[in-house]
Design a protein around this motif. Structure first.
Motif, mmCIF file in Angstrom:
data_model
loop_
_atom_site.group_PDB
_atom_site.id
_atom_site.type_symbol
_atom_site.label_atom_id
_atom_site.label_comp_id
_atom_site.label_asym_id
_atom_site.label_seq_id
_atom_site.Cartn_x
_atom_site.Cartn_y
_atom_site.Cartn_z
ATOM 1 N N LEU A 32 23.248 68.432 25.052
ATOM 2 C CA LEU A 32 22.276 67.894 26.004
ATOM 3 C C LEU A 32 22.861 66.771 26.843
ATOM 4 N N GLY A 33 23.793 66.022 26.284
ATOM 5 C CA GLY A 33 24.363 64.884 26.997
ATOM 6 C C GLY A 33 24.825 63.823 26.028
ATOM 7 N N HIS A 34 25.051 62.635 26.553
ATOM 8 C CA HIS A 34 25.481 61.495 25.746
ATOM 9 C C HIS A 34 24.369 60.453 25.763
ATOM 10 N N PRO A 83 24.218 60.273 33.723
ATOM 11 C CA PRO A 83 23.510 61.562 33.852
ATOM 12 C C PRO A 83 24.137 62.515 34.856
ATOM 13 N N ARG A 84 25.078 62.033 35.680
ATOM 14 C CA ARG A 84 25.773 62.906 36.635
ATOM 15 C C ARG A 84 27.244 63.091 36.267
ATOM 16 N N TRP A 85 27.597 62.782 35.027
ATOM 17 C CA TRP A 85 28.966 62.961 34.558
ATOM 18 C C TRP A 85 29.094 64.298 33.832
ATOM 19 N N PRO A 86 30.226 65.009 33.965
ATOM 20 C CA PRO A 86 31.479 64.597 34.610
ATOM 21 C C PRO A 86 31.540 64.835 36.107
ATOM 22 N N ALA A 87 30.500 65.436 36.685
ATOM 23 C CA ALA A 87 30.451 65.625 38.130
ATOM 24 C C ALA A 87 28.991 65.697 38.543
ATOM 25 N N PHE A 140 21.496 65.988 34.351
ATOM 26 C CA PHE A 140 20.496 66.227 35.393
ATOM 27 C C PHE A 140 20.743 67.545 36.112
ATOM 28 N N SER A 141 21.999 67.873 36.380
ATOM 29 C CA SER A 141 22.277 69.150 37.038
ATOM 30 C C SER A 141 22.040 70.317 36.079
ATOM 31 N N ASN A 142 22.365 70.106 34.814
ATOM 32 C CA ASN A 142 22.188 71.189 33.838
ATOM 33 C C ASN A 142 20.721 71.509 33.584
ATOM 34 N N THR A 143 19.847 70.552 33.795
ATOM 35 C CA THR A 143 18.404 70.822 33.693
ATOM 36 C C THR A 143 17.800 71.168 35.045
ATOM 37 N N ALA A 144 18.667 71.245 36.083
ATOM 38 C CA ALA A 144 18.218 71.570 37.447
ATOM 39 C C ALA A 144 17.136 70.603 37.919
ATOM 40 N N LEU A 145 17.386 69.312 37.686
ATOM 41 C CA LEU A 145 16.430 68.295 38.123
ATOM 42 C C LEU A 145 16.189 68.394 39.621
ATOM 43 N N LEU A 147 21.853 53.601 35.527
ATOM 44 C CA LEU A 147 21.899 53.585 36.988
ATOM 45 C C LEU A 147 23.287 53.150 37.449
ATOM 46 N N VAL A 148 23.899 52.263 36.665
ATOM 47 C CA VAL A 148 25.266 51.804 36.931
ATOM 48 C C VAL A 148 26.102 52.051 35.684
ATOM 49 N N ASN A 149 27.229 52.681 35.876
ATOM 50 C CA ASN A 149 28.257 52.829 34.840
ATOM 51 C C ASN A 149 29.563 52.524 35.563
ATOM 52 N N SER A 150 30.141 51.353 35.294
ATOM 53 C CA SER A 150 31.217 50.868 36.156
ATOM 54 C C SER A 150 32.540 51.586 35.982
ATOM 55 N N THR A 151 32.639 52.521 35.021
ATOM 56 C CA THR A 151 33.813 53.370 34.967
ATOM 57 C C THR A 151 33.490 54.794 35.432
ATOM 58 N N TRP A 152 32.259 54.992 35.928
ATOM 59 C CA TRP A 152 31.893 56.272 36.543
ATOM 60 C C TRP A 152 30.965 55.976 37.718
ATOM 61 N N ILE A 153 31.567 55.669 38.856
ATOM 62 C CA ILE A 153 30.836 55.235 40.038
ATOM 63 C C ILE A 153 30.889 56.315 41.107
ATOM 64 N N LEU A 154 29.731 56.672 41.653
ATOM 65 C CA LEU A 154 29.669 57.621 42.751
ATOM 66 C C LEU A 154 29.885 56.898 44.077
#
Length: 642
Positions: free
Chosen positions: A326-328, A368-372, A378-383, A403-410
Motif C-alpha cells: 500500500l505504501g510507506h 505519496p508520490r514516490w517513487p514517481a 496516490f497514483s496506484n489508487t487513481a486519486l 506535504l514536504v519530504n526534503s529528500t523527495w522534492i517535486l
C-alpha cells in the motif's frame, strides 16, 4: 641493497626508492599494481579501465615485495562503484574499509610502522557480500607518513551562540576555492559525523585536518539559526583557529521542531548514517522532537543519545516506517520491545487499524508520490486530484501525509498541495507534515520539518502525549526553510473552528526565516481555491519576521482555510535544497460560515444539498450556482451517472 622482486612487475623507479630512502626523501612511490581489476559477479561492458568480465568474485590478492619500515607508510589506490563493505587487509591485519561511492576517486590510508614485511607482502581486498561489483587499482605505497603524503594542516573551529558565548552543536561545511568539497581528515570521534566537506559536531568545538590550501568554512544549525562563515588558509606548520558565532534568529516560542522521518544505516541497512551519527546530526540541526523511523523496526534512540550526552538537545520518540504494497507509513509512538504490525494486511482500513492496535497514536502516509508522480500510493489508487475520489473506494484513515519530504522534492511546490486539498474537500481530515526522510549524514535532518504546538520550549522536556494531540488536532505547521503560523479573527489557530459573522474574516499570517533564506509569496486558500496573495517583505542577508494581514470574504457555507508560503531555494553547499524553492504551509482552520452548530466539509455539504433538493432537480441546479467550486465539484461527483 636489493629493494624488491615483486610478483606484480615493478618498474626501475622502485630500485631508486632505496637511494631515496637513504637520502631521507621519497622521489617515487612503490608501484604495487599499475592497472585496474574488476571484482564482482556481473558483466560490466560499460567499464573501460578494467575487464568487463569479473576477475574475482569477492576478494582479490595483490602480492608484492617491499622494504620493511618501523615508521608509518601510506597506501594509495583508485576505486569506484563501491556500495557494500569492502575491507583492505595487509598481511592479515585490517587497515581500512573502502568508502562507498560511485565516482572514481583516489584514496589513502596510513600503514602502521612494522606492518610491512621484508620480502613478499599480501594485500587483500574482500567483502562478505555477494553482488557488489567494484573497480580497484593503481595501488601505490609511499614511504612517507599519511600527513606528509597528503600535505595536511590543522584547523580548529569553535561554534557558539552569540547571545551567551556558549558552544552549540552545528553543521560545518568546507569548500575549496573552486567550490569542491574536500576530504576531511582526523575529525572522527564519538561526537562528530564526518563526510567530504562536512563535519557535524555536538558541543561547539572541533578540530580536523585538510590538505594545504584556501577554503571557505560555514557553520549552520538548521533553519532557525544564522549562517556563520569564514575564509581560511591552511598551512602545514600552523593551526588555524576559526570562531563562528551563530544567532538564534527565528523565534519559535510555543512550538517545537519535529522530524517525523529519520533513518540509519545501522537499522535500515542503506544510506550511510550510523545510529550514533544520527544523534549528532539531530543536535547539529536543531531538531527537538526526533521520531525514529527505520524500516520495519521499532527503534529507541534514547540509549545512544544518553551515551553521547545529548539529552538536552531533543526528545526521542520510538517510531517505525512500516512498508507494504500500500505504501510507506510512519507510526508513533511505539514500544521498542513490541512486535511490529502485520505487514501482510493490505486492506487500507484494516492496515491502519493494525498499526493502531500496536499503540501508535499518529500514522502518516509518507511520500505519496514516490517513487514517481505516476507511481506511488496516490497514483496506484487513481486519486482524482479534483474530487479526491478513488475508484476502488479506498478509505484513507491515516492521520497525516507528507506535504514536504526534503529528500523527495517535486519541481512544483504546490503539486502535493493539490492532492491534499482534494482529499480535504472529499472529507478526509488529513493533516500536512514536513520531514527530511534523511538516510545519510549529508542530507540535513530537519530540512523538512513539522512545527508542533508545545507548552514547553525545553527540547528535553517535550511531552510526547501533548505532541501527538497536536498532530491529531492539526495544530502543526509544515516547514521547508520557512516558519509560519496563522491566526483568524485574532483568537483562532490551526485545528480550530471559527464562527464567522457576515462572511468576513481577518487573517494574520506570520512568515519568518533566517537571514540566508528569502520567502517571497504568501498564498491564502479556501477550500483549495486561492483567494488572496501577498508579497513577503524581505531583504537579502536579513532576518525575515513579518505578520501579513488579509481580509477575506468566505463562502456562504462552511469551508476550510490554509496558507502556503513560497520562497527561494538554497544553492549554497552549506545547506542545499534539492529544488529551487523553500516553503511553509499551515494546517486548516475551519470556518463555520452558516451559523449552525456543526462544521461540514464540502462533500458533507454536497450530500446534504442533494438530499434536500433531489439529485436531478432544477432547485439543485440553482443551488450549484450559489456554492463555491469545491462544493459544486462534490455535487457533480455525487450525481454523475455511469
Amino acid at each position: 641493497m636489493i629493494l624488491i622482486k615483486p610478483l606484480v612487475k615493478v618498474s626501475l623507479v622502485a630500485t631508486l626508492l632505496v637511494v631515496a630512502l637513504l637520502a631521507g626523501f621519497e622521489q617515487e612511490p612503490l608501484v604495487v599494481f599499475d592497472s585496474f581489476v574488476h571484482i564482482g559477479d556481473t558483466l560490466t561492458p560499460e567499464w573501460t579501465e578494467a575487464s568487463a568480465q569479473p576477475e574475482a568474485e569477492r576478494s582479490y590478492l595483490f602480492s608484492f615485495d617491499a622494504v620493511p619500515s618501523s615508521d608509518e607508510t601510506t597506501l594509495e589506490w583508485m576505486q569506484r562503484d563501491v556500495d557494500d563493505p569492502w575491507t583492505i587487509t595487509l598481511n592479515g591485519k585490517r587497515v581500512t574499509t573502502l568508502d562507498t561511492g560511485t565516482d572514481r576517486r583516489k584514496e589513502h590510508v596510513a600503514i602502521p610502522g612494522g606492518l610491512l614485511r621484508k620480502g613478499i607482502n599480501r594485500l587483500e581486498v574482500a567483502t562478505p557480500v555477494v553482488g557488489d561489483d567494484i573497480i580497484i587499482g593503481k595501488v601505490r605505497l609511499h614511504y612517507r607518513s599519511f600527513r606528509e603524503v597528503l600535505g595536511l594542516g590543522k584547523i580548529h573551529i569553535r561554534v557558539f551562540d552569540a547571545s551567551n558565548d556558549k558552544g552549540v552543536p552545528a553543521r560545518i561545511t568546507v569548500a575549496d576555492h573552486k567550490g569542491n568539497l574536500p576530504r576531511i581528515y582526523f575529525g572522527e570521534s564519538l561526537h562528530t559525523a564526518v563526510r567530504d566537506g562536512l563535519i557535524y559536531e555536538s558541543n561547539g568545538d572541533v578540530s580536523f585536518e585538510l590538505p594545504v590550501g584556501r577554503y571557505k568554512v560555514w557553520a549552520t544549525r538548521g533553519m532557525e539559526w544564522s549562517l556563520g562563515q569564514s575564509d581560511v588558509e591552511i598551512t602545514m606548520n600552523d593551526v588555524v583557529d576559526v570562531t563562528l558565532p551563530l544567532r538564534h534568529e527565528v523565534d519559535t516560542t510555543g512550538w517545537v521542531a519535529a522530524d517525523t522521518h529519520l533513518h540509519t544505516l545501522t537499522i535500515s541497512g542503506h544510506g550511510d548514517s550510523t545510529l550514533e551519527e544520527r544523534q549528532v546530526t539531530l543536535a547539529g540541526e536543531g531538531v527537538e522532537l526526533a521520531i525514529a523511523t527505520d524500516h520495519n523496526h521499532n527503534v529507541d534512540y534514547t540509549p545512544y543519545q544518553h551515551a553521547l550526552g545529548l539529552e538536552e538537545h531533543f526528545t526521542p520518540v520510538v517510531g517505525n516506517e512500516l512498508d507494504n504494497a500500500l505504501g510507506h507509513f510512519n507510526a508513533f509512538p511505539l514500544d521498542p520491545n513490541d512486535e511490529i504490525p502485520d505487514r501482510t494486511v493490505l486492506d487500507w482500513v484494516k492496515w491502519i487499524d493494525e498499526i493502531r492496535s500496536h499503540g501508535a497514536r499518529v500514522v502518516i502516509l509518507n511520500h505519496p508520490r514516490w517513487p514517481a508522480i505516476d507511481d506511488g500510493p496516490f497514483s496506484n489508487t487513481a486519486l482524482d486530484r479534483i474530487t479526491g475520489e478513488r475508484p476502488g473506494g479506498e478509505e484513507f484513515q491515516f492521520d497525516a501525509m507528507e506535504l514536504v519530504n526534503s529528500t523527495w522534492i517535486l519541481d512544483d511546490p504546490l503539486f502535493k498541495c493539490v492532492d491534499w486539498f482534494a482529499l480535504l474537500n472529499h472529507g478526509e481530515s488529513i493533516k500536512a507534515v514536513g520531514s527530511s526522510d534523511s538516510h545519510t549524514v549529508g542530507a540535513p535532518v530537519g530540512q523538512g520539518r513539522t512545527y508542533v504546538r508545545s507548552s514547553t520550549d525545553i527540547p528535553s522536556m517535550i511531552s510526547v502525549d501533548e505532541a501527538c494531540a497536536a498532530f491529531l488536532k492539526g495544530d502543526i505547521s509544515t516547514s521547508f526553510g520557512i516558519f509560519t503560523e496563522v491566526r483568524v479573527n485574532e483568537d483562532y489557530g490551526m485545528g480550530d473552528t471559527v464562527m464567522v459573522a457576515d462572511r468576513q474574516i481577518k487573517i494574520a499570517l506570520r512568515v519568518s526565516s533566517p537571514s540566508w533564506i528569502r520567502p517571497r509569496r504568501a498564498l491564502i486558500f479556501i477550500n483549495g481555491e486561492q483567494v488572496s496573495e501577498a508579497s513577503v517583505p524581505t531583504q537579502a542577508g536579513k532576518l525575515t519576521d513579518e505578520w501579513l494581514s488579509f481580509s477575506v470574504t468566505t463562502p456562504s457555507h462552511d469551508a476550510w482555510m490554509v496558507a502556503v508560503v513560497l520562497g527561494d531555494g538554497v544553492d549554497g553547499v552549506y545547506w542545499p535544497t534539492m529544488k529551487d524553492h523553500t516553503m511553509a504551509a499551515t494546517n486548516p482552520i475551519y470556518l463555520n460560515n452558516d451559523g449552525d452548530a456543526q462544521w461540514e466539509n464540502p462533500r458533507q455539504i454536497a450530500k446534504r444539498l442533494i438530499k434536500q433538493y433531489g439529485k436531478d432537480s432544477s432547485s439543485l441546479n440553482r443551488v450549484k450556482t450559489q456554492v463555491d467550486t469545491a462544493v459544486r465539484v462534490q455535487i457533480q461527483s455525487l450525481t454523475k451517472t455511469d
